[in-house]
Design an enzyme around this catalytic site. Structure first.
Site, PDB file in Angstrom:
ATOM      1  N   LEU A  36       0.981  -1.079   0.111  1.00 53.81           N
ATOM      2  CA  LEU A  36       0.096   0.058   0.088  1.00 53.81           C
ATOM      3  C   LEU A  36       0.838   1.231  -0.027  1.00 53.81           C
ATOM      4  CD1 LEU A  36      -2.746  -0.874   2.359  1.00 53.81           C
ATOM      5  CD2 LEU A  36      -2.823  -1.261   0.106  1.00 53.81           C
ATOM      6  N   ASP A  60       5.877  -5.747   2.571  1.00 59.42           N
ATOM      7  CA  ASP A  60       6.865  -5.213   1.602  1.00 59.42           C
ATOM      8  C   ASP A  60       7.908  -6.312   0.985  1.00 59.42           C
ATOM      9  OD1 ASP A  60       8.862  -3.661   0.586  1.00 59.42           O
ATOM     10  OD2 ASP A  60       8.630  -2.071   2.122  1.00 59.42           O
ATOM     11  N   THR A 131       7.222  -5.062 -18.646  1.00 57.39           N
ATOM     12  CA  THR A 131       6.871  -4.000 -19.583  1.00 57.39           C
ATOM     13  C   THR A 131       7.514  -4.052 -20.925  1.00 57.39           C
ATOM     14  OG1 THR A 131       6.913  -1.751 -19.930  1.00 57.39           O
ATOM     15  CG2 THR A 131       8.497  -2.509 -18.376  1.00 57.39           C
ATOM     16  N   ASP A 132       6.917  -3.416 -21.870  1.00 54.05           N
ATOM     17  CA  ASP A 132       7.719  -3.486 -23.281  1.00 54.05           C
ATOM     18  C   ASP A 132       8.704  -2.403 -23.220  1.00 54.05           C
ATOM     19  OD1 ASP A 132       6.098  -1.008 -23.056  1.00 54.05           O
ATOM     20  OD2 ASP A 132       5.243  -1.323 -25.270  1.00 54.05           O
ATOM     21  N   GLU A 133       8.824  -1.661 -22.106  1.00 51.97           N
ATOM     22  CA  GLU A 133       9.880  -0.516 -21.996  1.00 51.97           C
ATOM     23  C   GLU A 133      11.274  -0.994 -22.019  1.00 51.97           C
ATOM     24  OE1 GLU A 133       8.719   2.837 -19.951  1.00 51.97           O
ATOM     25  OE2 GLU A 133       6.621   2.369 -19.915  1.00 51.97           O
ATOM     26  N   TYR A 156      13.393   3.297 -14.651  1.00 54.20           N
ATOM     27  CA  TYR A 156      12.387   2.391 -14.490  1.00 54.20           C
ATOM     28  C   TYR A 156      12.588   1.065 -15.342  1.00 54.20           C
ATOM     29  CZ  TYR A 156       7.750   0.199 -15.631  1.00 54.20           C
ATOM     30  OH  TYR A 156       6.779  -0.719 -15.819  1.00 54.20           O
ATOM     31  N   LYS A 160      13.051  -2.845 -14.636  1.00 55.53           N
ATOM     32  CA  LYS A 160      12.500  -3.899 -14.884  1.00 55.53           C
ATOM     33  C   LYS A 160      12.973  -5.077 -15.781  1.00 55.53           C
ATOM     34  CE  LYS A 160       8.522  -4.556 -14.450  1.00 55.53           C
ATOM     35  NZ  LYS A 160       7.735  -5.179 -13.182  1.00 55.53           N
ATOM     36  N   ASN A 185       1.638   0.182 -22.751  1.00 55.29           N
ATOM     37  CA  ASN A 185       0.905   0.887 -21.886  1.00 55.29           C
ATOM     38  C   ASN A 185      -0.472   0.444 -21.856  1.00 55.29           C
ATOM     39  OD1 ASN A 185       3.165   2.374 -23.114  1.00 55.29           O
ATOM     40  ND2 ASN A 185       2.567   4.116 -21.617  1.00 55.29           N
ATOM     41  N   LYS A 195       0.000   9.138 -14.445  1.00 54.99           N
ATOM     42  CA  LYS A 195       0.272   8.537 -15.881  1.00 54.99           C
ATOM     43  C   LYS A 195      -0.492   9.291 -16.855  1.00 54.99           C
ATOM     44  CE  LYS A 195       2.658   5.129 -13.978  1.00 54.99           C
ATOM     45  NZ  LYS A 195       2.197   3.961 -13.627  1.00 54.99           N
ATOM     46  N   ASN A 255       1.221  10.951 -28.617  1.00 53.61           N
ATOM     47  CA  ASN A 255       0.613  11.645 -27.522  1.00 53.61           C
ATOM     48  C   ASN A 255      -0.319  12.618 -27.976  1.00 53.61           C
ATOM     49  OD1 ASN A 255       1.902   9.877 -25.984  1.00 53.61           O
ATOM     50  ND2 ASN A 255       3.847  11.269 -25.552  1.00 53.61           N
TER      51      ASN A 255
HETATM   52  P1  NAD Z   1       0.850   0.493  -9.765  1.00 55.30           P
HETATM   53  O1  NAD Z   1       1.839   1.636  -9.545  1.00 55.30           O
HETATM   54  O2  NAD Z   1      -0.475   1.272 -10.174  1.00 55.30           O
HETATM   55  O3  NAD Z   1       0.716  -0.443  -8.712  1.00 55.30           O
HETATM   56  C1  NAD Z   1       1.686  -1.178  -7.983  1.00 55.30           C
HETATM   57  C2  NAD Z   1       1.191  -1.635  -6.634  1.00 55.30           C
HETATM   58  O4  NAD Z   1       2.585  -2.342  -6.102  1.00 55.30           O
HETATM   59  C3  NAD Z   1       0.734  -0.843  -5.754  1.00 55.30           C
HETATM   60  O5  NAD Z   1      -0.137  -1.286  -5.177  1.00 55.30           O
HETATM   61  C4  NAD Z   1       1.776  -0.754  -4.516  1.00 55.30           C
HETATM   62  O6  NAD Z   1       1.250  -0.640  -3.300  1.00 55.30           O
HETATM   63  C5  NAD Z   1       2.389  -2.213  -4.811  1.00 55.30           C
HETATM   64  N1  NAD Z   1       3.836  -1.837  -4.401  1.00 55.30           N
HETATM   65  C6  NAD Z   1       4.843  -1.320  -4.910  1.00 55.30           C
HETATM   66  N2  NAD Z   1       5.976  -1.400  -4.151  1.00 55.30           N
HETATM   67  C7  NAD Z   1       5.576  -2.362  -3.220  1.00 55.30           C
HETATM   68  C8  NAD Z   1       6.782  -3.186  -2.287  1.00 55.30           C
HETATM   69  N3  NAD Z   1       7.793  -2.901  -2.172  1.00 55.30           N
HETATM   70  N4  NAD Z   1       6.062  -4.291  -1.586  1.00 55.30           N
HETATM   71  C9  NAD Z   1       4.725  -4.607  -2.038  1.00 55.30           C
HETATM   72  N5  NAD Z   1       3.812  -4.000  -2.828  1.00 55.30           N
HETATM   73  C10 NAD Z   1       4.535  -2.644  -3.546  1.00 55.30           C
HETATM   74  O7  NAD Z   1       1.356  -0.103 -11.135  1.00 55.30           O
HETATM   75  P2  NAD Z   1       0.606  -0.948 -12.289  1.00 55.30           P
HETATM   76  O8  NAD Z   1       0.606   0.396 -13.417  1.00 55.30           O
HETATM   77  O9  NAD Z   1      -0.634  -1.596 -11.769  1.00 55.30           O
HETATM   78  O10 NAD Z   1       1.643  -1.967 -12.941  1.00 55.30           O
HETATM   79  C11 NAD Z   1       1.766  -3.159 -12.224  1.00 55.30           C
HETATM   80  C12 NAD Z   1       2.754  -4.104 -12.937  1.00 55.30           C
HETATM   81  O11 NAD Z   1       2.734  -4.155 -14.387  1.00 55.30           O
HETATM   82  C13 NAD Z   1       4.483  -3.181 -12.901  1.00 55.30           C
HETATM   83  O12 NAD Z   1       5.148  -4.616 -12.510  1.00 55.30           O
HETATM   84  C14 NAD Z   1       4.602  -2.665 -13.849  1.00 55.30           C
HETATM   85  O13 NAD Z   1       5.915  -2.524 -14.251  1.00 55.30           O
HETATM   86  C15 NAD Z   1       3.889  -3.572 -15.245  1.00 55.30           C
HETATM   87  N6  NAD Z   1       3.452  -2.870 -16.046  1.00 55.30           N
HETATM   88  C16 NAD Z   1       2.633  -1.749 -16.145  1.00 55.30           C
HETATM   89  C17 NAD Z   1       1.985  -1.347 -17.250  1.00 55.30           C
HETATM   90  C18 NAD Z   1       1.367   0.052 -17.215  1.00 55.30           C
HETATM   91  O14 NAD Z   1       1.129   0.789 -18.456  1.00 55.30           O
HETATM   92  N7  NAD Z   1       0.758   0.549 -16.130  1.00 55.30           N
HETATM   93  C19 NAD Z   1       2.506  -1.822 -18.651  1.00 55.30           C
HETATM   94  C20 NAD Z   1       3.146  -3.001 -18.656  1.00 55.30           C
HETATM   95  C21 NAD Z   1       3.597  -3.518 -17.311  1.00 55.30           C
HETATM   96  P1  TYD Z   2       3.054   7.508 -19.129  1.00 57.48           P
HETATM   97  O1  TYD Z   2       1.927   7.508 -18.997  1.00 57.48           O
HETATM   98  O2  TYD Z   2       3.993   8.155 -18.094  1.00 57.48           O
HETATM   99  O3  TYD Z   2       3.793   6.132 -19.579  1.00 57.48           O
HETATM  100  P2  TYD Z   2       5.339   5.668 -20.197  1.00 57.48           P
HETATM  101  O4  TYD Z   2       5.981   6.727 -19.895  1.00 57.48           O
HETATM  102  O5  TYD Z   2       5.384   4.605 -19.327  1.00 57.48           O
HETATM  103  O6  TYD Z   2       4.929   5.349 -21.506  1.00 57.48           O
HETATM  104  O7  TYD Z   2       3.450   8.557 -20.358  1.00 57.48           O
HETATM  105  C1  TYD Z   2       2.991   8.055 -21.637  1.00 57.48           C
HETATM  106  C2  TYD Z   2       3.445   9.098 -22.739  1.00 57.48           C
HETATM  107  O8  TYD Z   2       3.000  10.436 -22.111  1.00 57.48           O
HETATM  108  C3  TYD Z   2       4.931   9.397 -22.773  1.00 57.48           C
HETATM  109  O9  TYD Z   2       5.599   9.469 -23.854  1.00 57.48           O
HETATM  110  C4  TYD Z   2       5.220  10.597 -21.849  1.00 57.48           C
HETATM  111  C5  TYD Z   2       3.984  11.429 -22.028  1.00 57.48           C
HETATM  112  N1  TYD Z   2       3.560  12.230 -20.903  1.00 57.48           N
HETATM  113  C6  TYD Z   2       3.388  13.758 -21.287  1.00 57.48           C
HETATM  114  O10 TYD Z   2       3.586  14.164 -22.338  1.00 57.48           O
HETATM  115  N2  TYD Z   2       2.871  14.366 -20.145  1.00 57.48           N
HETATM  116  C7  TYD Z   2       2.820  13.785 -18.914  1.00 57.48           C
HETATM  117  O11 TYD Z   2       2.385  14.746 -17.903  1.00 57.48           O
HETATM  118  C8  TYD Z   2       2.915  12.515 -18.602  1.00 57.48           C
HETATM  119  C9  TYD Z   2       2.673  12.011 -17.118  1.00 57.48           C
HETATM  120  C10 TYD Z   2       3.565  11.698 -19.658  1.00 57.48           C
END
Ligand code: NAD
Ligand code: TYD
Length: 348
Positions: A36, A60, A131-133, A156, A160, A185, A195, A255
């Site tokens: 959390l 944690d 992630t694809d990143e 980041y 990963k 994403n 985000k 974007n």
């Molecule tokens: P998020 O930041 O919304 O959620 C992360 C969760 O992990 C939170 O509930 C946080 O409390 C928990 N957390 C963080 N540190 C912790 C710790 N030390 N111990 C236990 N819990 C912890 O993230 P998300 O966007 O839901 O992403 C989830 C996963 O999917 C990540 O591994 C991310 O790299 C991957 N991912 C995300 C995206 C995206 O677009 N959001 C895309 C591809 C992969």
């Molecule tokens: P984000 O949602 O942070 O995802 P990621 O960087 O993991 O792809 O950002 C998506 C795209 O939007 C990225 O090219 C960065 C851009 N962006 C902005 O232009 N302004 C913003 O305030 C944020 C958060 C992202």
């Protein structure tokens, strides 16, 4: 009966995965392990908190003793690992936090799984959600496949990539049965408003500037979060051990074009004059090391497991906006307190 620990289940994607598994598999015991942090929110999964097959554990993943004790006590047979620090901009200001959670945290889970499973890997699975990143940045053409070399550019994505490598190394060295998915994403309900999409939805609601980084010509491949949860369910059950699957939306947007579409849809839904929210678009300083383009070739998961996105971007975006408009309290709660500090440090 399966006993599965899902990490990060109070976050954005994790909450949709936990909900799906708890509701779809009443015979599985689902443990949601989450620290959390600012990104974790039990409101995201309030609807399932009293289900008999669901247990929440606050903890944690960076705390090795705690993780070892939990695994010894519960003897999980599977892990679906999503807990992470997930925001690129935060990784630029505090990279070490990403090493701790994403690398050390993953190591702790790998070690705990290896210890309790000993060498008996029958019906065991370590699923790492990535992630694809990790693949770095594409030019104007081409797609990321499962064999694209890792080339991460942000702290980041480097963290990963590192955790992916450790998962794979535990597979090769100790025989740990793993799968990894690298997804593009996500967007959808419960996305923390740091985000792009949820931040801009919140700012449009509040008539605040929409900070577009650089020239706005950066491209991302967007996938509706529930389609990611469906893919995770499929790979968890039917994916092959020691394999990676790419997951993507077949849905690339620059974007600035995405932001214009969002403004148009929000103006319609909020009953504002057409074009009103466009005037909020503000070009700001670029993100350092900003990856130009991500795009996924998801043909492997499509061919092998029959997965493809079920929701079009039009539908997904519309559902997402509707969710934020009808969950004002959620948005207010998550944008109070520390969020204000984050916002002023990042944007003001
Ligand atoms: P998020 O930041 O919304 O959620 C992360 C969760 O992990 C939170 O509930 C946080 O409390 C928990 N957390 C963080 N540190 C912790 C710790 N030390 N111990 C236990 N819990 C912890 O993230 P998300 O966007 O839901 O992403 C989830 C996963 O999917 C990540 O591994 C991310 O790299 C991957 N991912 C995300 C995206 C995206 O677009 N959001 C895309 C591809 C992969
Ligand atoms: P984000 O949602 O942070 O995802 P990621 O960087 O993991 O792809 O950002 C998506 C795209 O939007 C990225 O090219 C960065 C851009 N962006 C902005 O232009 N302004 C913003 O305030 C944020 C958060 C992202």
């Amino acid at each position: 009966m399966k006993k599965i620990v899902i990490t990060g289940g109070a976050g954005f994607i994790g909450s949709h995965v936990v909900r799906r598994f708890v509701n779809k598999y009443p015979d599985y015991k689902i443990y949601n392990l989450d620290a959390l942090t600012y990104a974790g929110n039990l409101e995201n999964i309030a609807d399932i908190e009293n289900k008999p097959n669901y247990t929440f554990v606050k903890g944690d993943i960076t705390d090795a003793d705690f993780i070892n004790e939990l695994f010894q006590k519960e003897q999980f047979d599977s892990i679906i690992h999503l807990a992470a620090e997930s925001h690129v901009d935060r990784s630029i200001t505090d990279p070490l936090a990403f090493v701790k959670t994403n690398v050390i945290g993953t190591m702790n889970l790998l070690n705990a799984a290896k210890t309790i499973w000993k060498n008996n890997f029958v019906d065991k699975r370590f699923y790492h959600v990535s992630t694809d990143e990790v693949y770095g940045s594409l030019g104007a053409t081409g797609l990321f496949t499962e064999t694209t070399p890792y080339d991460p550019n942000s702290p980041y994505s480097a963290s990963k990539a590192s955790s992916d490598h450790f998962v794979r190394a535990y597979g090769e060295t100790y025989g740990l049965p793993y799968v990894i998915t690298n997804c593009s994403n996500n967007y959808g309900p419960n996305h923390f408003p740091e985000k792009l999409i949820p931040l801009f939805i919140n700012n449009i609601i509040n008539h605040k500037p929409l900070p577009v980084y650089g020239d706005g010509k950066y491209t991302r491949d967007w996938l509706y979060v529930i389609d990611h949860a469906i893919a995770i369910d499929l790979v968890f059950h039917d994916g092959k051990n020691h394999e990676t699957y790419n997951i993507g939306g077949f849905n690339e947007w620059q974007n600035i074009e995405l932001v214009q579409l969002l403004c148009q849809k929000m103006d319609q839904k909020l009953g504002r004059k057409p074009g009103e929210s466009n005037s909020l678009i503000t070009y700001v300083k670029d993100r350092p090391g900003h990856d130009l383009r991500y795009a996924i070739d998801a043909s492997k998961i499509n061919k092998e497991l029959g997965w493809k996105p079920s929701v079009t971007f039009e539908e997904g975006l519309s559902k997402t906006i509707d969710w934020y408009l009808s969950n004002e309290k959620w948005l207010k709660n998550v944008t109070s307190g520390d969020y204000q500090n984050y916002y002023s440090n990042q944007y003001e």
